[in-house]
Motif scaffolding. Structure first.
Motif, mmCIF file in Angstrom:
data_model
loop_
_atom_site.group_PDB
_atom_site.id
_atom_site.type_symbol
_atom_site.label_atom_id
_atom_site.label_comp_id
_atom_site.label_asym_id
_atom_site.label_seq_id
_atom_site.Cartn_x
_atom_site.Cartn_y
_atom_site.Cartn_z
ATOM 1 N N SER A 55 0.798 -1.325 0.068
ATOM 2 C CA SER A 55 -0.462 -0.067 0.242
ATOM 3 C C SER A 55 0.733 1.266 -0.066
ATOM 4 O O SER A 55 0.303 2.192 -0.366
ATOM 5 N N ARG A 56 1.938 0.910 0.224
ATOM 6 C CA ARG A 56 3.540 1.938 0.743
ATOM 7 C C ARG A 56 4.081 2.209 -0.106
ATOM 8 O O ARG A 56 4.640 3.269 -1.129
ATOM 9 N N GLY A 57 4.131 1.630 -1.497
ATOM 10 C CA GLY A 57 4.370 1.575 -2.777
ATOM 11 C C GLY A 57 5.525 0.809 -2.761
ATOM 12 O O GLY A 57 6.295 1.219 -4.006
ATOM 13 N N TYR A 58 5.553 -0.207 -2.976
ATOM 14 C CA TYR A 58 6.576 -0.991 -2.957
ATOM 15 C C TYR A 58 5.993 -2.969 -2.915
ATOM 16 O O TYR A 58 4.624 -2.929 -3.392
ATOM 17 N N VAL A 59 6.370 -3.797 -4.130
ATOM 18 C CA VAL A 59 5.996 -4.966 -5.135
ATOM 19 C C VAL A 59 7.316 -6.050 -3.367
ATOM 20 O O VAL A 59 7.478 -5.786 -3.603
ATOM 21 N N VAL A 60 5.580 -7.261 -3.273
ATOM 22 C CA VAL A 60 6.599 -7.623 -1.853
ATOM 23 C C VAL A 60 6.254 -8.747 -3.093
ATOM 24 O O VAL A 60 5.039 -9.570 -3.587
ATOM 25 N N ALA A 61 7.386 -9.647 -2.599
ATOM 26 C CA ALA A 61 6.919 -11.273 -2.657
ATOM 27 C C ALA A 61 7.453 -12.216 -1.100
ATOM 28 O O ALA A 61 8.075 -11.892 -0.976
ATOM 29 N N SER A 62 6.506 -12.898 -0.775
ATOM 30 C CA SER A 62 6.870 -13.490 0.717
ATOM 31 C C SER A 62 6.976 -15.221 -0.148
ATOM 32 O O SER A 62 5.932 -15.846 -0.999
ATOM 33 N N VAL A 63 7.664 -15.493 0.231
ATOM 34 C CA VAL A 63 8.461 -16.802 0.339
ATOM 35 C C VAL A 63 7.609 -18.306 1.366
ATOM 36 O O VAL A 63 8.433 -17.649 2.247
ATOM 37 N N ASP A 64 7.269 -19.106 0.587
ATOM 38 C CA ASP A 64 6.710 -20.289 1.601
ATOM 39 C C ASP A 64 8.162 -20.908 1.089
ATOM 40 O O ASP A 64 8.323 -21.506 -0.316
ATOM 41 N N HIS A 65 9.334 -21.698 2.354
ATOM 42 C CA HIS A 65 10.104 -22.498 1.121
ATOM 43 C C HIS A 65 10.029 -23.771 1.005
ATOM 44 O O HIS A 65 9.721 -24.400 2.595
ATOM 45 N N ALA A 66 10.224 -24.590 0.469
ATOM 46 C CA ALA A 66 9.530 -26.149 0.249
ATOM 47 C C ALA A 66 10.263 -26.858 1.969
ATOM 48 O O ALA A 66 11.238 -27.214 1.936
ATOM 49 N N TYR A 67 9.075 -26.909 2.572
ATOM 50 C CA TYR A 67 9.463 -28.936 3.570
ATOM 51 C C TYR A 67 10.273 -27.962 4.538
ATOM 52 O O TYR A 67 10.805 -28.548 5.287
ATOM 53 N N GLU A 68 10.193 -26.283 4.985
ATOM 54 C CA GLU A 68 10.301 -25.688 5.739
ATOM 55 C C GLU A 68 9.119 -25.230 6.769
ATOM 56 O O GLU A 68 9.258 -24.401 7.783
ATOM 57 N N SER A 69 8.065 -25.455 5.866
ATOM 58 C CA SER A 69 6.386 -24.637 6.816
ATOM 59 C C SER A 69 5.613 -25.820 7.625
ATOM 60 O O SER A 69 5.932 -26.637 6.685
ATOM 61 N N VAL A 70 5.264 -25.409 8.305
ATOM 62 C CA VAL A 70 4.253 -26.721 8.482
ATOM 63 C C VAL A 70 3.105 -27.030 7.700
ATOM 64 O O VAL A 70 2.732 -27.884 7.696
ATOM 65 N N GLY A 71 2.924 -25.978 6.719
ATOM 66 C CA GLY A 71 2.049 -26.918 6.251
ATOM 67 C C GLY A 71 2.143 -25.482 5.060
ATOM 68 O O GLY A 71 1.538 -24.372 4.897
ATOM 69 N N THR A 72 1.750 -25.732 3.480
ATOM 70 C CA THR A 72 2.337 -25.128 2.516
ATOM 71 C C THR A 72 1.488 -26.534 1.330
ATOM 72 O O THR A 72 2.045 -27.351 0.899
ATOM 73 N N GLU A 73 0.290 -25.897 0.644
ATOM 74 C CA GLU A 73 -0.744 -26.235 -0.606
ATOM 75 C C GLU A 73 -0.158 -25.883 -2.130
ATOM 76 O O GLU A 73 0.684 -24.504 -2.033
ATOM 77 N N LEU A 74 0.243 -26.953 -3.166
ATOM 78 C CA LEU A 74 1.101 -26.346 -3.815
ATOM 79 C C LEU A 74 -0.271 -26.479 -4.916
ATOM 80 O O LEU A 74 -0.909 -27.179 -4.833
ATOM 81 N N PRO A 75 -0.334 -26.065 -5.798
ATOM 82 C CA PRO A 75 -1.330 -25.969 -6.887
ATOM 83 C C PRO A 75 -1.855 -27.188 -7.161
ATOM 84 O O PRO A 75 -3.406 -27.199 -7.887
#
Length: 401
Positions: free
Chosen positions: A167-187
């Motif tokens: 909202s302040r004028g930045y493009v932000v990319a937050s990353v899920d690192h595979a097998y380093e999160s308790v829950g990540t769903e792939l497409p």
């Protein structure tokens, strides 16, 4: 503090935010004193509103690095990453509100902390956000910020900060690192669990855990560089990549994600600035520093005060060779720089009684100081907030001025 304790703290913090539907007796057993009454079901549960002038758009990318085998599950093949993009958008097109996380991810998070039978996954997956899918990009070129979450935590736990920065004028990319999160769903519906967490828990010694910590930090650095490649390279993976200014890029993270921010800067000169939010440096800052690039350390008092016990911060501070700040936040906790305080507040539970800051102050301090750092170093706007203590922020202590 060891990586094992850090991971338990992060997972416990996440668990404590998921007690919306838990009976009081169960909540008492899990977290000590009875929590405050849960927010009524009729109330709107949502993240704090972004503070900037832009509407926020959102999109999710599934990226595969065909040059790297997954380090935690080699039989899975190439390294896969899920990336949530938040960006300045045009006003006037409502779109659909982006989900906080998928129901499958929420179910895995609940199972990981033993609450799958007492909490509905929708208590987490339907948390209100302020980003819209299908939004049209705002005109112009904007700096890029990559975010890496804490160990075991999904990328969703940095959503409030990501939305505010967009909202302040930045493009932000937050990353899920595979097998380093308790829950990540792939497409394709695959649900990944935290295999790296399991390896950390079963490590035979502190030395082995420290080595795994370094592998997480440097592996995430490679992930972040790959994401940068796919967003700004010759054939970008995102259709709106033209709005990114590839000459203005920062990397930030919480806990081991903060360590990964430093590791990414060490490995890749394209990262112009970095922020470590309360994370032990798993890969030590070398004597040669970070190439005179700006870096900010934002953390709790105590452990992350000078001489407070985390020697990597004392050593890292001495070796940082560019613009630098070491900011301690009185009354904060390890998860204060994430969405966890917001989730606790919205769902009526209290995890850490030593945290004395209100949810609003935890959110505002994180947003304001991270935003000021980026405005200073990516947007060229001098920020008085970073020059020293201010009356409006008495909790923020400038360490080692």
């Amino acid at each position: 503090m060891t990586m094992r304790l850090r991971r338990r703290t992060a997972v416990a913090a996440l668990a404590a935010t998921l007690l919306l539907a838990t009976p009081v007796a169960t909540a008492q057993a899990l977290s000590g004193p009875a929590p405050a009454p849960a927010t009524p079901a009729s109330a709107t549960l949502e993240l704090p509103r972004p503070t900037g002038p832009y509407t926020v758009g959102a999109e999710v990318l599934h990226l595969t690095d065909h040059d790297r085998t997954d380090p935690w599950v080699p039989e899975a093949g190439d390294r896969e990453l899920m990336v949530s993009l938040y960006f300045p958008a045009r006003h006037g097109r409502p779109g659909v509100t982006a989900p906080y996380m998928s129901t499958g991810e929420a179910r895995l998070v609940l199972a990981g902390v033993g609450l799958e039978d007492t909490v509905q996954p929708t208590a987490l997956s339907t948390l209100g956000t302020h980003a819209r899918t299908g939004a049209r990009t705002a005109p112009g070129h904007f700096p890029l910020v990559l975010l890496s979450p804490g160990f075991g935590n999904p990328r969703a736990t940095v959503t409030s900060l990501a939305e505010d920065l967009a909202s302040r004028g930045y493009v932000v990319a937050s990353v899920d690192h595979a097998y380093e999160s308790v829950g990540t769903e792939l497409p394709d519906g695959r649900l990944l669990t935290c295999v790296a967490c399991e390896k950390m828990e079963s490590a035979p010694s502190d030395e082995a855990r420290e080595e795994l910590g370094r592998l997480v930090s440097t592996g995430r650095a490679a992930d972040l560089s790959f994401v940068l490649d796919r967003l700004t390279g010759h054939r970008p993976a995102w259709k709106n990549s033209r709005m990114i200014d590839p000459c203005r890029v920062a990397v930030a993270g919480h806990s081991i994600g903060g360590s990964a921010a430093a590791s990414a800067m060490l490995a890749d000169p394209r990262f112009d600035a970095g922020i470590n939010m309360d994370g032990t440096f798993q890969e030590r800052v070398p004597a040669s520093g970070l190439g005179e690039r700006p870096f900010m350390m934002l953390g709790t008092m105590g452990l992350h005060s000078p001489g407070g016990g985390d020697e990597s911060w004392d050593e890292g501070w001495q070796r940082l060779d560019g613009w630098k700040r070491w900011l301690g936040v009185e009354g904060s906790g390890h998860s204060s720089f994430t969405d966890v305080p917001v989730l606790e507040d919205r769902m009526g539970v209290t995890l850490d009684p030593t945290v004395t800051l209100s949810t609003d102050r935890q959110v505002r301090i994180t947003r304001d100081y991270v935003g000021a750092f980026l405005d200073e170093h990516l947007s060229g706007r001098h920020q008085l907030l970073l020059d020293g203590p201010t009356p409006g922020n008495p909790e923020v202590v400038f360490q080692q001025p």
